[in-house]
Motif scaffolding. Structure first.
Motif, PDB file in Angstrom:
ATOM      1  N   PHE A 119       0.828  -1.201   0.000  1.00 44.81           N
ATOM      2  CA  PHE A 119       0.000   0.000   0.000  1.00 44.81           C
ATOM      3  C   PHE A 119       0.869   1.260   0.000  1.00 44.81           C
ATOM      4  O   PHE A 119       0.577   2.220  -0.723  1.00 44.81           O
ATOM      5  CB  PHE A 119      -0.926  -0.006   1.227  1.00 44.81           C
ATOM      6  CG  PHE A 119      -1.949  -1.101   1.193  1.00 44.81           C
ATOM      7  CD1 PHE A 119      -3.108  -0.963   0.453  1.00 44.81           C
ATOM      8  CD2 PHE A 119      -1.746  -2.288   1.886  1.00 44.81           C
ATOM      9  CE1 PHE A 119      -4.063  -1.980   0.406  1.00 44.81           C
ATOM     10  CE2 PHE A 119      -2.681  -3.310   1.845  1.00 44.81           C
ATOM     11  CZ  PHE A 119      -3.842  -3.159   1.103  1.00 44.81           C
ATOM     12  N   ARG A 120       1.914   1.238   0.796  1.00 40.78           N
ATOM     13  CA  ARG A 120       2.782   2.411   0.852  1.00 40.78           C
ATOM     14  C   ARG A 120       3.496   2.623  -0.476  1.00 40.78           C
ATOM     15  O   ARG A 120       3.599   3.749  -0.964  1.00 40.78           O
ATOM     16  CB  ARG A 120       3.806   2.254   1.979  1.00 40.78           C
ATOM     17  CG  ARG A 120       4.720   3.455   2.156  1.00 40.78           C
ATOM     18  CD  ARG A 120       5.668   3.255   3.317  1.00 40.78           C
ATOM     19  NE  ARG A 120       4.944   3.070   4.576  1.00 40.78           N
ATOM     20  CZ  ARG A 120       5.526   2.785   5.736  1.00 40.78           C
ATOM     21  NH1 ARG A 120       6.840   2.652   5.795  1.00 40.78           N
ATOM     22  NH2 ARG A 120       4.809   2.645   6.825  1.00 40.78           N
ATOM     23  N   GLU A 121       3.964   1.523  -1.077  1.00 40.38           N
ATOM     24  CA  GLU A 121       4.654   1.633  -2.360  1.00 40.38           C
ATOM     25  C   GLU A 121       3.716   2.147  -3.449  1.00 40.38           C
ATOM     26  O   GLU A 121       4.104   2.960  -4.292  1.00 40.38           O
ATOM     27  CB  GLU A 121       5.216   0.265  -2.761  1.00 40.38           C
ATOM     28  CG  GLU A 121       6.344  -0.240  -1.890  1.00 40.38           C
ATOM     29  CD  GLU A 121       5.864  -0.830  -0.559  1.00 40.38           C
ATOM     30  OE1 GLU A 121       6.707  -1.231   0.251  1.00 40.38           O
ATOM     31  OE2 GLU A 121       4.634  -0.890  -0.341  1.00 40.38           O
ATOM     32  N   ALA A 122       2.471   1.687  -3.445  1.00 39.91           N
ATOM     33  CA  ALA A 122       1.497   2.160  -4.434  1.00 39.91           C
ATOM     34  C   ALA A 122       1.153   3.622  -4.202  1.00 39.91           C
ATOM     35  O   ALA A 122       0.928   4.381  -5.154  1.00 39.91           O
ATOM     36  CB  ALA A 122       0.240   1.308  -4.374  1.00 39.91           C
ATOM     37  N   ALA A 123       1.122   4.032  -2.925  1.00 44.88           N
ATOM     38  CA  ALA A 123       0.823   5.436  -2.619  1.00 44.88           C
ATOM     39  C   ALA A 123       1.918   6.352  -3.132  1.00 44.88           C
ATOM     40  O   ALA A 123       1.642   7.455  -3.613  1.00 44.88           O
ATOM     41  CB  ALA A 123       0.646   5.611  -1.108  1.00 44.88           C
ATOM     42  N   ILE A 124       3.180   5.897  -3.045  1.00 45.75           N
ATOM     43  CA  ILE A 124       4.296   6.695  -3.547  1.00 45.75           C
ATOM     44  C   ILE A 124       4.161   6.920  -5.039  1.00 45.75           C
ATOM     45  O   ILE A 124       4.461   7.980  -5.562  1.00 45.75           O
ATOM     46  CB  ILE A 124       5.638   6.004  -3.223  1.00 45.75           C
ATOM     47  CG1 ILE A 124       5.870   5.995  -1.710  1.00 45.75           C
ATOM     48  CG2 ILE A 124       6.799   6.692  -3.938  1.00 45.75           C
ATOM     49  CD1 ILE A 124       7.080   5.196  -1.284  1.00 45.75           C
ATOM     50  N   GLY A 164       1.337   7.009  -6.796  1.00 41.73           N
ATOM     51  CA  GLY A 164       0.047   7.539  -7.209  1.00 41.73           C
ATOM     52  C   GLY A 164      -0.353   8.758  -6.428  1.00 41.73           C
ATOM     53  O   GLY A 164       0.454   9.373  -5.732  1.00 41.73           O
ATOM     54  N   SER A 165      -1.634   9.093  -6.535  1.00 35.87           N
ATOM     55  CA  SER A 165      -2.130  10.311  -5.899  1.00 35.87           C
ATOM     56  C   SER A 165      -2.959  10.038  -4.653  1.00 35.87           C
ATOM     57  O   SER A 165      -3.419  10.970  -4.001  1.00 35.87           O
ATOM     58  CB  SER A 165      -2.982  11.107  -6.903  1.00 35.87           C
ATOM     59  OG  SER A 165      -4.050  10.304  -7.387  1.00 35.87           O
ATOM     60  N   ALA A 166      -3.164   8.763  -4.300  1.00 32.59           N
ATOM     61  CA  ALA A 166      -3.961   8.409  -3.125  1.00 32.59           C
ATOM     62  C   ALA A 166      -3.054   7.952  -1.990  1.00 32.59           C
ATOM     63  O   ALA A 166      -1.952   7.428  -2.221  1.00 32.59           O
ATOM     64  CB  ALA A 166      -4.960   7.311  -3.470  1.00 32.59           C
ATOM     65  N   SER A 167      -3.512   8.145  -0.753  1.00 29.02           N
ATOM     66  CA  SER A 167      -2.735   7.725   0.408  1.00 29.02           C
ATOM     67  C   SER A 167      -2.835   6.222   0.596  1.00 29.02           C
ATOM     68  O   SER A 167      -3.720   5.559   0.034  1.00 29.02           O
ATOM     69  CB  SER A 167      -3.243   8.435   1.663  1.00 29.02           C
ATOM     70  OG  SER A 167      -4.567   8.007   1.965  1.00 29.02           O
ATOM     71  N   ALA A 168      -1.940   5.667   1.426  1.00 28.70           N
ATOM     72  CA  ALA A 168      -1.956   4.227   1.695  1.00 28.70           C
ATOM     73  C   ALA A 168      -3.269   3.816   2.351  1.00 28.70           C
ATOM     74  O   ALA A 168      -3.836   2.753   2.038  1.00 28.70           O
ATOM     75  CB  ALA A 168      -0.769   3.859   2.575  1.00 28.70           C
ATOM     76  N   SER A 169      -3.804   4.621   3.265  1.00 26.90           N
ATOM     77  CA  SER A 169      -5.067   4.278   3.929  1.00 26.90           C
ATOM     78  C   SER A 169      -6.233   4.311   2.951  1.00 26.90           C
ATOM     79  O   SER A 169      -7.143   3.473   3.022  1.00 26.90           O
ATOM     80  CB  SER A 169      -5.323   5.242   5.085  1.00 26.90           C
ATOM     81  OG  SER A 169      -5.417   6.579   4.628  1.00 26.90           O
ATOM     82  N   ALA A 185     -10.099   1.078  -0.296  1.00 24.36           N
ATOM     83  CA  ALA A 185     -10.617   0.701  -1.608  1.00 24.36           C
ATOM     84  C   ALA A 185     -10.522  -0.801  -1.824  1.00 24.36           C
ATOM     85  O   ALA A 185     -11.467  -1.435  -2.321  1.00 24.36           O
ATOM     86  CB  ALA A 185      -9.860   1.446  -2.703  1.00 24.36           C
ATOM     87  N   VAL A 186      -9.396  -1.413  -1.446  1.00 28.05           N
ATOM     88  CA  VAL A 186      -9.229  -2.861  -1.619  1.00 28.05           C
ATOM     89  C   VAL A 186     -10.214  -3.612  -0.727  1.00 28.05           C
ATOM     90  O   VAL A 186     -10.789  -4.630  -1.142  1.00 28.05           O
ATOM     91  CB  VAL A 186      -7.782  -3.272  -1.314  1.00 28.05           C
ATOM     92  CG1 VAL A 186      -7.641  -4.792  -1.300  1.00 28.05           C
ATOM     93  CG2 VAL A 186      -6.828  -2.673  -2.341  1.00 28.05           C
ATOM     94  N   ARG A 187     -10.453  -3.126   0.471  1.00 23.38           N
ATOM     95  CA  ARG A 187     -11.424  -3.775   1.360  1.00 23.38           C
ATOM     96  C   ARG A 187     -12.822  -3.752   0.740  1.00 23.38           C
ATOM     97  O   ARG A 187     -13.580  -4.725   0.866  1.00 23.38           O
ATOM     98  CB  ARG A 187     -11.441  -3.086   2.726  1.00 23.38           C
ATOM     99  CG  ARG A 187     -10.229  -3.378   3.587  1.00 23.38           C
ATOM    100  CD  ARG A 187     -10.483  -2.973   5.037  1.00 23.38           C
ATOM    101  NE  ARG A 187      -9.290  -3.173   5.842  1.00 23.38           N
ATOM    102  CZ  ARG A 187      -8.415  -2.221   6.117  1.00 23.38           C
ATOM    103  NH1 ARG A 187      -8.595  -0.983   5.639  1.00 23.38           N
ATOM    104  NH2 ARG A 187      -7.347  -2.461   6.853  1.00 23.38           N
ATOM    105  N   ARG A 188     -13.172  -2.642   0.085  1.00 18.57           N
ATOM    106  CA  ARG A 188     -14.487  -2.575  -0.557  1.00 18.57           C
ATOM    107  C   ARG A 188     -14.598  -3.591  -1.688  1.00 18.57           C
ATOM    108  O   ARG A 188     -15.638  -4.232  -1.858  1.00 18.57           O
ATOM    109  CB  ARG A 188     -14.739  -1.159  -1.089  1.00 18.57           C
ATOM    110  CG  ARG A 188     -15.068  -0.141  -0.005  1.00 18.57           C
ATOM    111  CD  ARG A 188     -15.627   1.141  -0.601  1.00 18.57           C
ATOM    112  NE  ARG A 188     -14.642   1.850  -1.398  1.00 18.57           N
ATOM    113  CZ  ARG A 188     -13.826   2.781  -0.904  1.00 18.57           C
ATOM    114  NH1 ARG A 188     -13.879   3.096   0.395  1.00 18.57           N
ATOM    115  NH2 ARG A 188     -12.968   3.393  -1.689  1.00 18.57           N
TER     116      ARG A 188
END
Length: 315
Positions: free
Chosen positions: A19-24, A26-31, A36-39
């Motif tokens: 999640f942290r790597e994807a946040a780096i 992109g434009s969305a935070s890790a949380s 989104a993945v939980r949904r």
């Protein structure tokens, strides 16, 4: 649209491996990505990712979904981007992954002029010394030197055609300790060291009349590559020792008399940097505009012999 965004978040996390790597990348935070993945998992009724404190990996179901979903989302992006063909000027985001030396010595010549030509394109620069997977990092293109280009990448020259690695010291240091006349004399001098993130020291290389010499400098200061160049030059100006950096970085200090060239006849030269991007995917309109700009604008290629575009596997 919300479901598409959630699915895109899952693909980004699975591709980046966290999640942290994807946040780096992109434009969305890790949380936000985690929610989104939980949904998505709640809607499908199946776990898609194994989560631990150290890693995030797809489950079997997650791998199956990723394999089908990633190309589908890429096709959606390409379809939406095709609308740019009907605009007078392309619109969108261009994300570049570059080392600090390119951010300081290459892009300042190019970005303002590119913005003037394409004001509707937002340029986002990610400064990173490591060689990353562009797609995993959410970047469209990167700038690196030829020896660090990967297979299946298209590369075109950007910035100076030739560069040199230079060495310098303050007048006060040279007055107190003498001026070295041969690279091996540096073993008896205070040298300002740099290392990679792995901890491996950066060797100093010298060449003259076919002779090549490599040394591991030793001295009173050690800084990681990329983040400490300004401190390195300040330390050299303060008389701590001899510094090695790109010539373009040190040239203003030479003109000001704050540093003096050392062993100039031994400075090694090398090919300048390349703009690289994947040859396995369509070019979004902002990237296509930037590539065309780099190929055609004199400000993006200066001075020295012209170098042809090439692919990484031709290195």
């Amino acid at each position: 649209m919300r479901q598409l965004q959630d699915l895109a978040a899952f693909v980004a996390v699975a591709r980046a491996g966290g999640f942290r790597e994807a946040a780096i990348g992109g434009s969305a935070s890790a949380s936000t990505l985690s929610d989104a993945v939980r949904r998505v998992e709640a809607r499908l009724g199946v776990r898609l990712l194994h989560r631990t404190t150290r890693s995030v990996t797809p489950t079997e179901a997650g791998e199956r979904l990723f394999e089908r979903l990633a190309p589908a989302l890429a096709e959606i992006d390409a379809s939406l981007d095709s609308v740019n063909a009907f605009r007078d000027r392309p619109v969108g985001r261009l994300r570049l992954n570059v080392p600090s030396v390119a951010a300081r010595l290459v892009l300042p010549w190019i970005v303002p002029r590119f913005h003037a030509a394409y004001p509707d394109i937002r340029v986002e620069v990610m400064v990173d010394e490591s060689f990353v997977d562009l797609l995993a990092a959410g970047c469209d293109a990167g700038i690196r030197y030829g020896e660090r280009l990967e297979q299946d990448m298209i590369a075109i020259p950007i910035g100076p055609a030739r560069q040199r690695y230079a060495f310098a010291a303050s007048p006060a240091y040279l007055a107190a300790h003498g001026r070295p006349s041969h690279p091996r004399e540096l073993l008896g001098h205070a040298c300002l060291e740099a290392c990679f993130a792995s901890g491996r020291s950066l060797e100093w290389e010298f060449e003259k009349a076919g002779e090549e010499i490599r040394l591991e400098p030793r001295g009173p200061l050690l800084l990681q590559v990329g983040g400490g160049a300004d401190l390195m030059t300040d330390a050299a100006i303060g008389g701590m020792g001899i510094v090695g950096l790109f010539e373009d970085w040190l040239q203003p200090l030479f003109k000001q008399g704050r540093l003096e060239p050392v062993l100039e006849e031994w400075w090694p030269s090398f090919d300048g940097p390349f703009l690289y991007y994947s040859g396995r995917r369509y070019l979004p309109a902002p990237l296509r505009a930037f590539v065309d700009f780099v190929k055609s604008e004199p400000c993006a290629r200066w001075p020295g012999p012209e170098r042809p575009a090439r692919t990484a596997h031709e290195n």
